[in-house]
Motif scaffolding. Sequence first.
Motif, PDB file in Angstrom:
ATOM      1  N   GLU A  16       0.772  -1.114   0.105  1.00 50.93           N
ATOM      2  CA  GLU A  16      -0.070  -0.293   0.101  1.00 50.93           C
ATOM      3  C   GLU A  16       0.842   1.101   0.120  1.00 50.93           C
ATOM      4  OE1 GLU A  16      -0.307  -2.530   1.802  1.00 50.93           O
ATOM      5  OE2 GLU A  16      -2.549  -3.297   1.674  1.00 50.93           O
ATOM      6  N   LEU A  19       2.337   1.924  -3.409  1.00 46.28           N
ATOM      7  CA  LEU A  19       1.286   2.256  -4.221  1.00 46.28           C
ATOM      8  C   LEU A  19       1.210   3.993  -4.013  1.00 46.28           C
ATOM      9  CD1 LEU A  19      -1.236  -0.565  -4.864  1.00 46.28           C
ATOM     10  CD2 LEU A  19       0.418   0.319  -6.422  1.00 46.28           C
ATOM     11  N   ALA A  20       0.724   4.161  -2.953  1.00 48.00           N
ATOM     12  CA  ALA A  20       0.409   5.290  -2.578  1.00 48.00           C
ATOM     13  C   ALA A  20       1.627   6.538  -2.751  1.00 48.00           C
ATOM     14  CB  ALA A  20       0.006   5.584  -1.001  1.00 48.00           C
ATOM     15  N   THR A 118      -5.050   1.075  -4.295  1.00 44.91           N
ATOM     16  CA  THR A 118      -4.415   1.239  -2.846  1.00 44.91           C
ATOM     17  C   THR A 118      -5.621   1.142  -1.690  1.00 44.91           C
ATOM     18  OG1 THR A 118      -2.973   2.911  -3.706  1.00 44.91           O
ATOM     19  CG2 THR A 118      -2.870   2.842  -1.482  1.00 44.91           C
TER      20      THR A 118
END
Length: 478
Positions: A16, A19-20, A118
């Motif tokens: 996560e 991706l963020a 995400t």
Amino acid sequence: MNNLAELPALYPAMPEIVLAAGAMVLILMGAFRGNQSTGAVSGFAVMLLIAAGVVVALMPAETQTTFGGSFVLDPYAKFFKLLALIGSAVAIVMSGEFLSSPDRARFEYPVLIVLATTGMLMLISAGDLIALYLGLELMSLSLYVVAAIDRDKLKSTEAGLKYFVLGALSSGMLLYGASLVYGSTGSVTFAGIAQGAAAGGVGLTFGLVFLLAGLCFKISAVPFHMWTPDVYEGAPTPITAFFAAAPKVAAMAVFVRLATTAFPTVVPQWQQIVVFVSIASMALGSFAAIGQTNIKRLMAYSSIGHMGFALIGLAAGTAEGVQGVLIYMAIYVAMTLGTFACIIAMKREEGPVENIADLAGLARTKPGVAFLLGMMMFSLAGIPPLAGFFAKFYVFLAAVNAGLYALAVIGVVTSVVGAYYYLAIVKVMYFDEPAPALSPMRGELGVVLTVTGLFVLLFFVWPAPLVDAASAAAKSLF
């Protein structure tokens, strides 16, 4: 020093974080270079999703928690995260032609898909109601914008507005349910709810109903399906393909986790809800699709029906049933992406076409595409020995072993009814007089169709890897 000591706690959430952080970089790239960077942003977005998939695959198999138990990484989460990442990456790849048009080139599109993904990964790993809501809203808000990304088209704008209004309503229901559950159990964590739920009570029952109603909207299960056909038809086709695959995976993942880990002591209560929703979704999906002429609307009703079939596994309330759901969702994603690769390729010089009649005589003009699309239709209908048959076999078997004979019989009957409209598409392709030839299929769509087609065709040869992974993932919940 204390801050450094806390850093390893972030490790379970590394996909996560990747991706963020990557989405922030892509936003800056787009902001500096404008819409001319759309192609590059899309390419980097796919690489980012692949990188997150590699991180997920390399995570250790044992269950880990972080953020005080709000975030859970276990084999179950890993399985669904990989599925969601595959669905999102393939959706961006299939959007290449849509984004290549100057008036549709928007760098925000791949960024929004990365942000939605995400949210999906957060949702899949949710260990309490707050994390569940955060993941759900991050996913949903991105999807509302993506649905209306083709601003110049009235249908796309209408799809985004319908999705937003009904989505806000479902989020409100879910929040109301969460507040009732918290008030009844004194906890927001799934483990705490499981302990407090043993006492039962009216508040808990109502909270459970509202929670599941909010999640039924996200998987477009009856009676919260009303947005699906309009949004599928109105949104641009590559976005419809994305909606049909990745978000369904994440919502189904949290649906199963919530029911099995937060409410294991009140199985009869949620089992009744799941059985009703499953039967209603299978029936509506099978009968409502029969009269459709637009292939995207047909796929919307097909999707509603398939969510009903997947819920049969959850209704069983056993590890075997959850294994069936995992296998079903993996095969469903492959069938959906392959089918939408064909639908995206349905275009002539004057533009895209969406009517089933436009596929007439495809077997004579494009025999390879017609064969693979025909196999997708047979698989969606559940005809052996294709992958779709095994998807239904595992959930029906779990229902029978759990004593839900009536549910399994209704599932088989609705499968037979649903086969009618899938076979009707095959009939149009092979036996109707040819319509004007469609434009050649782009390379990336051909690759997606070939890979998914081979998976669907040859799954019966070596099903062990998927079945074993699903079994290990299911057992981690129990």
